[in-house]
Design a protein around this motif. Structure first.
Motif, PDB file in Angstrom:
ATOM      1  N   VAL A  26      10.622   1.467   1.971  1.00 38.61           N
ATOM      2  CA  VAL A  26      11.145   2.050   3.017  1.00 38.61           C
ATOM      3  C   VAL A  26      11.211   3.625   3.037  1.00 38.61           C
ATOM      4  CG1 VAL A  26      13.453   2.853   3.968  1.00 38.61           C
ATOM      5  CG2 VAL A  26      13.269   0.437   3.319  1.00 38.61           C
ATOM      6  N   GLU A  27      10.253   4.259   4.000  1.00 38.76           N
ATOM      7  CA  GLU A  27      10.117   5.517   4.087  1.00 38.76           C
ATOM      8  C   GLU A  27      10.823   6.091   5.330  1.00 38.76           C
ATOM      9  OE1 GLU A  27       5.862   6.389   4.402  1.00 38.76           O
ATOM     10  OE2 GLU A  27       6.240   8.650   4.459  1.00 38.76           O
ATOM     11  N   HIS A  28      11.066   7.353   5.367  1.00 46.91           N
ATOM     12  CA  HIS A  28      11.813   8.188   6.394  1.00 46.91           C
ATOM     13  C   HIS A  28      10.694   8.341   7.338  1.00 46.91           C
ATOM     14  CE1 HIS A  28      15.923   9.218   5.299  1.00 46.91           C
ATOM     15  NE2 HIS A  28      15.407   8.561   4.223  1.00 46.91           N
ATOM     16  N   GLY A  70       9.532   7.969   0.449  1.00 46.63           N
ATOM     17  CA  GLY A  70       8.181   8.091   0.862  1.00 46.63           C
ATOM     18  C   GLY A  70       7.251   7.845  -0.224  1.00 46.63           C
ATOM     19  N   GLY A  71       6.071   7.763   0.241  1.00 42.32           N
ATOM     20  CA  GLY A  71       4.938   8.311   1.244  1.00 42.32           C
ATOM     21  C   GLY A  71       4.909   9.430   1.545  1.00 42.32           C
ATOM     22  N   ASN A  72       4.024   9.926   2.621  1.00 40.77           N
ATOM     23  CA  ASN A  72       3.748  11.181   2.779  1.00 40.77           C
ATOM     24  C   ASN A  72       4.773  11.962   2.931  1.00 40.77           C
ATOM     25  OD1 ASN A  72       1.128  10.292   2.799  1.00 40.77           O
ATOM     26  ND2 ASN A  72       0.922  10.087   4.949  1.00 40.77           N
ATOM     27  N   TYR A  73       6.152  11.323   3.478  1.00 41.72           N
ATOM     28  CA  TYR A  73       7.235  12.111   3.769  1.00 41.72           C
ATOM     29  C   TYR A  73       7.894  12.768   2.588  1.00 41.72           C
ATOM     30  CZ  TYR A  73      12.066  12.835   4.820  1.00 41.72           C
ATOM     31  OH  TYR A  73      13.345  13.585   4.927  1.00 41.72           O
ATOM     32  N   ALA A  96       4.639  15.651   7.650  1.00 42.25           N
ATOM     33  CA  ALA A  96       3.748  14.525   7.335  1.00 42.25           C
ATOM     34  C   ALA A  96       3.714  13.792   8.604  1.00 42.25           C
ATOM     35  CB  ALA A  96       4.339  13.667   6.411  1.00 42.25           C
ATOM     36  N   TRP A  97       4.623  13.512   9.436  1.00 37.85           N
ATOM     37  CA  TRP A  97       4.799  12.663  10.455  1.00 37.85           C
ATOM     38  C   TRP A  97       5.061  13.383  11.828  1.00 37.85           C
ATOM     39  CZ3 TRP A  97       2.106   8.669   9.313  1.00 37.85           C
ATOM     40  CH2 TRP A  97       2.006   8.041   8.037  1.00 37.85           C
ATOM     41  N   LYS A  98       5.120  14.720  11.982  1.00 35.73           N
ATOM     42  CA  LYS A  98       5.528  15.847  13.100  1.00 35.73           C
ATOM     43  C   LYS A  98       6.680  14.866  13.673  1.00 35.73           C
ATOM     44  CE  LYS A  98       1.546  18.145  14.313  1.00 35.73           C
ATOM     45  NZ  LYS A  98       1.518  18.651  12.939  1.00 35.73           N
ATOM     46  N   GLY A 171       5.317  11.372  -7.297  1.00 37.07           N
ATOM     47  CA  GLY A 171       4.521  11.932  -6.081  1.00 37.07           C
ATOM     48  C   GLY A 171       4.041  10.805  -5.207  1.00 37.07           C
ATOM     49  N   ASN A 172       3.309  11.303  -4.219  1.00 40.70           N
ATOM     50  CA  ASN A 172       2.512  10.257  -3.304  1.00 40.70           C
ATOM     51  C   ASN A 172       1.381  10.613  -2.888  1.00 40.70           C
ATOM     52  OD1 ASN A 172       2.777   7.912  -1.429  1.00 40.70           O
ATOM     53  ND2 ASN A 172       2.145   9.538  -0.019  1.00 40.70           N
ATOM     54  N   GLU A 173       0.112   9.919  -3.270  1.00 33.09           N
ATOM     55  CA  GLU A 173      -1.250  10.179  -2.662  1.00 33.09           C
ATOM     56  C   GLU A 173      -1.667  11.705  -2.793  1.00 33.09           C
ATOM     57  OE1 GLU A 173      -1.513   8.406   1.342  1.00 33.09           O
ATOM     58  OE2 GLU A 173      -1.318   6.421   0.257  1.00 33.09           O
ATOM     59  N   MET A 174      -1.685  12.400  -3.946  1.00 31.54           N
ATOM     60  CA  MET A 174      -1.836  13.814  -4.111  1.00 31.54           C
ATOM     61  C   MET A 174      -3.162  14.136  -3.897  1.00 31.54           C
ATOM     62  SD  MET A 174       1.448  14.693  -4.395  1.00 31.54           S
ATOM     63  CE  MET A 174       0.680  16.138  -4.332  1.00 31.54           C
ATOM     64  N   ARG A 243      -3.505   0.029  -0.630  1.00 31.46           N
ATOM     65  CA  ARG A 243      -4.741  -0.331  -0.092  1.00 31.46           C
ATOM     66  C   ARG A 243      -4.147  -1.160   1.427  1.00 31.46           C
ATOM     67  NH1 ARG A 243      -8.891   0.125   1.554  1.00 31.46           N
ATOM     68  NH2 ARG A 243     -10.835  -0.971   1.003  1.00 31.46           N
ATOM     69  N   TYR A 244      -4.819  -0.673   2.528  1.00 31.71           N
ATOM     70  CA  TYR A 244      -4.523  -1.396   3.809  1.00 31.71           C
ATOM     71  C   TYR A 244      -6.013  -1.907   4.300  1.00 31.71           C
ATOM     72  CZ  TYR A 244      -0.281   1.567   3.503  1.00 31.71           C
ATOM     73  OH  TYR A 244       0.852   2.069   3.240  1.00 31.71           O
ATOM     74  N   TYR A 245      -5.783  -2.839   5.026  1.00 28.83           N
ATOM     75  CA  TYR A 245      -6.942  -3.526   5.903  1.00 28.83           C
ATOM     76  C   TYR A 245      -6.617  -3.614   7.100  1.00 28.83           C
ATOM     77  CZ  TYR A 245      -8.381  -4.675   1.237  1.00 28.83           C
ATOM     78  OH  TYR A 245      -8.709  -4.501  -0.270  1.00 28.83           O
ATOM     79  N   ASP A 291       1.612   0.001  -4.897  1.00 29.69           N
ATOM     80  CA  ASP A 291       2.858   0.258  -4.272  1.00 29.69           C
ATOM     81  C   ASP A 291       3.009   0.653  -2.847  1.00 29.69           C
ATOM     82  OD1 ASP A 291       2.168   2.987  -4.737  1.00 29.69           O
ATOM     83  OD2 ASP A 291       3.450   2.726  -6.533  1.00 29.69           O
ATOM     84  N   GLU A 292       1.632   0.326  -1.898  1.00 28.20           N
ATOM     85  CA  GLU A 292       1.399   0.278  -0.849  1.00 28.20           C
ATOM     86  C   GLU A 292       0.331  -0.743  -0.326  1.00 28.20           C
ATOM     87  OE1 GLU A 292       1.059   3.916   1.778  1.00 28.20           O
ATOM     88  OE2 GLU A 292       2.387   5.038   0.361  1.00 28.20           O
ATOM     89  N   TRP A 293       0.789  -1.926   0.214  1.00 32.12           N
ATOM     90  CA  TRP A 293      -0.354  -2.721   0.743  1.00 32.12           C
ATOM     91  C   TRP A 293      -0.118  -3.453   1.998  1.00 32.12           C
ATOM     92  CZ3 TRP A 293       0.427  -8.011   1.210  1.00 32.12           C
ATOM     93  CH2 TRP A 293       1.711  -8.772   0.570  1.00 32.12           C
ATOM     94  N   ALA A 351       3.956  -2.197   2.477  1.00 31.07           N
ATOM     95  CA  ALA A 351       4.417  -1.176   3.131  1.00 31.07           C
ATOM     96  C   ALA A 351       4.211  -1.718   4.616  1.00 31.07           C
ATOM     97  CB  ALA A 351       3.467   0.075   2.891  1.00 31.07           C
ATOM     98  N   GLN A 352       5.538  -1.441   5.205  1.00 27.82           N
ATOM     99  CA  GLN A 352       6.810  -1.139   4.823  1.00 27.82           C
ATOM    100  C   GLN A 352       7.825  -2.070   5.290  1.00 27.82           C
ATOM    101  OE1 GLN A 352       7.873   3.033   5.898  1.00 27.82           O
ATOM    102  NE2 GLN A 352       5.612   3.821   5.146  1.00 27.82           N
ATOM    103  N   LEU A 353       9.103  -2.015   5.260  1.00 23.32           N
ATOM    104  CA  LEU A 353       9.909  -3.045   5.370  1.00 23.32           C
ATOM    105  C   LEU A 353      10.433  -3.577   6.750  1.00 23.32           C
ATOM    106  CD1 LEU A 353      11.673  -5.112   3.640  1.00 23.32           C
ATOM    107  CD2 LEU A 353      13.540  -3.640   3.558  1.00 23.32           C
TER     108      LEU A 353
END
Ligand code: AHR
Length: 500
Positions: A26-28, A70-73, A96-98, A171-174, A243-245, A291-293, A351-353
């Motif tokens: 769950v990301e904001h 988050g995530g980028n948030y 991150a998400w404007k 952290g996340n995707e640094m 990983r996303y496809y 932790d993200e797929w 990712a995500q719920l």
């Protein structure tokens, strides 16, 4: 009809399965929190503003752990903004998400939601714009029993008992240029080490996850893992993989083969962890947190258009992929791949719920429903507990644009504590059924066999609020007398064998 064979032996075990592989996120972001899990004023909202219809779907999904916030948030998030009286909490721009973050949901609210959802929290700290001290403060706030400034503030804010969060992301995707506070591998490794050290000094029962490279495709991949792990190996327990496809060129056989890439990714990161272990002459093993797929591509264009029209809104409909049946097949194949790597993958979060690339969708003020990808995740999480067995599969193979020797049938098998076996299998052939012979040599006989199938004649079929049951698992007859099972063309299968 095509033929395939599966051999299982109860003594050939890959590993006990860590239930956290059925985690979520769950990301904001977009409508995951606001109008997703939380919508005060909704007819289904409880006294705290959480949607009960969403909670029911989450509970049925059987989610043991949820990554948050988050995530980028998280790389721009000040966790203190989201504690204390709601009316005093600042609204912040989320770069991150404007969007604009109202901070109505923070750690207290999320801990309360997690309790209602029968799940636990995997909390990510900001190592983008902040550092080790802030990371230590949130551990003290969340987990220390009381008698210190931060823990007493938690008590003052209404939580007498600690939240007792056991798993923490550093952290996340640094390595991503899109990340606030992007770092080099060395910079990140040093900061992650100091943060993890101080967090563990505050609570020695916690585990930490270091950021791996943000994808297998990143130019930083490999070198990043090796360099940063050299700096923080002793203080981290897992390395993250994301990983996303997608199927943007509508090449379904190629799309369904992409779980082979996931397998290679997992094995490569495990090898790098072990290379660092060797270099350090260490006895400790660092494992993996995927932790993200998921599948993520349907919403790409729509998100660009939306941001051009409406930056800085709240609860914007971002990353709202509407999943079809072929996406559910790939999700099933990714779950099979995770199970076959259960010796190294100890945590995995789809990712995500809710709403954001999610198995659960909601309409603000309206209904909540399960997308196609909900079903394989729910079935795997419910039945895929115990030990992952080593499946010996003989299957015909085919080539696609990006992959060679893709097996028509892929499968994983799980044995529970009572010796019951569940086989998860996908038939990748879009046209032909496959006859699957199961050789269960050392198991003896089974009392009952149930065979659930997820199939739709149209691989692009979707579930919607008005038609939520278009793609749904159904039972087909299965016999116990040694006849082969039939895996229908393009299908996700869950075969449950119950002991005498
Ligand atoms: O899950 C959506 C986003 O994908 C996350 O915020 C980020 O970590 C990844 O790039």
């Amino acid at each position: 009809m095509r033929k395939a064979k599966l051999i299982l032996d109860k003594d050939y075990v890959i590993s006990p399965i860590d239930k956290r592989i059925y985690g979520n996120f769950v990301e904001h972001l977009g409508r995951c929190v606001y109008t997703g899990i939380y919508e005060p004023g909704h007819p289904q909202a409880d006294a705290e503003g959480f949607r009960k219809d969403v909670l029911e779907l989450v509970k049925r999904l059987n989610v043991p752990i949820v990554r948050y916030p988050g995530g980028n948030y998280v790389s721009g998030f000040r966790w203190e903004d989201a504690i204390g009286p709601k009316e005093k909490r600042p609204k912040r721009l989320d770069l991150a998400w404007k969007t604009t973050e109202p901070n109505e949901v923070g750690i207290h609210e999320f801990a309360s939601w997690a309790k209602k959802a029968n799940t636990s929290i995997m909390y990510s700290v900001n190592l983008g714009t902040r550092g080790p001290a802030d990371a230590q403060h949130i551990v003290e706030y969340a987990n220390h029993k009381g008698g210190s400034d931060w823990s007493d503030l938690r008590i003052k804010n209404g939580a007498k008992d600690p939240f007792d969060i056991k798993l923490w992301c550093l952290g996340n995707e640094m390595d991503g240029p899109w990340q606030m506070g992007q770092k080099t591998a060395y910079e990140y490794g040093r900061i992650a080490n100091e943060a993890a050290k101080m967090m563990k000094w505050t609570d020695d029962s916690i585990e930490t996850v270091a950021c791996g490279s943000s994808s297998f495709q990143m130019p930083t991949f490999g070198e990043w893992e090796y360099t940063m792990l050299n700096e923080c190996y002793d203080n981290v327990d897992y390395v993250s993989l994301h990983r996303y496809y997608g199927n943007p060129h509508n090449d379904t056989p190629d799309f369904l083969a992409s779980s082979m890439d996931l397998d290679a990714f997992i094995r490569t990161v495990a090898a790098i962890c072990d290379a660092v272990k060797g270099r350090k002459h260490s006895k400790k093993q660092v494992n993996l947190s995927l932790d993200e797929w998921n599948v993520w591509y349907h919403s790409h264009q729509q998100d660009q258009d939306l941001h051009q029209r409406e930056p800085w809104g709240t609860a914007l409909p971002l990353l709202e992929d509407v999943y079809n049946f072929e996406d559910a097949l790939l999700v099933g194949l990714m779950l099979i791949t995770i199970l076959k790597n259960a010796d190294r993958v100890k945590v995995a979060c789809m990712a995500q719920l809710v709403n954001v690339i999610a198995p659960i969708m909601t309409r603000p003020g309206g209904g909540a429903w399960a997308q196609t990808i909900y079903w394989p995740l729910m079935q795997a999480s419910t039945l895929g507990r115990g030990r992952s067995l080593l499946p010996q599969i003989t299957s015909e193979k085919f080539d696609t644009k990006h992959y060679a020797d893709v097996p028509v049938v892929d499968a994983a098998a799980v044995m529970d504590d009572d010796g019951n076996v569940t086989i998860f299998a996908v038939n990748r052939d879009l046209m032909e059924d496959v006859e699957l012979t199961c050789d269960l040599r050392s198991f003896g006989s089974f009392r009952q066999i149930n065979h659930s199938v997820l199939h739709h004649d149209d691989v692009k079929a979707t579930n919607t609020e008005d038609h939520p049951d278009t793609v749904l698992p159904h039972e087909i007859p299965a016999k116990l007398d040694g006849n082969p099972l039939v895996l229908p063309a393009a299908s996700w299968n869950v075969i449950r064998l119950t002991r005498e």
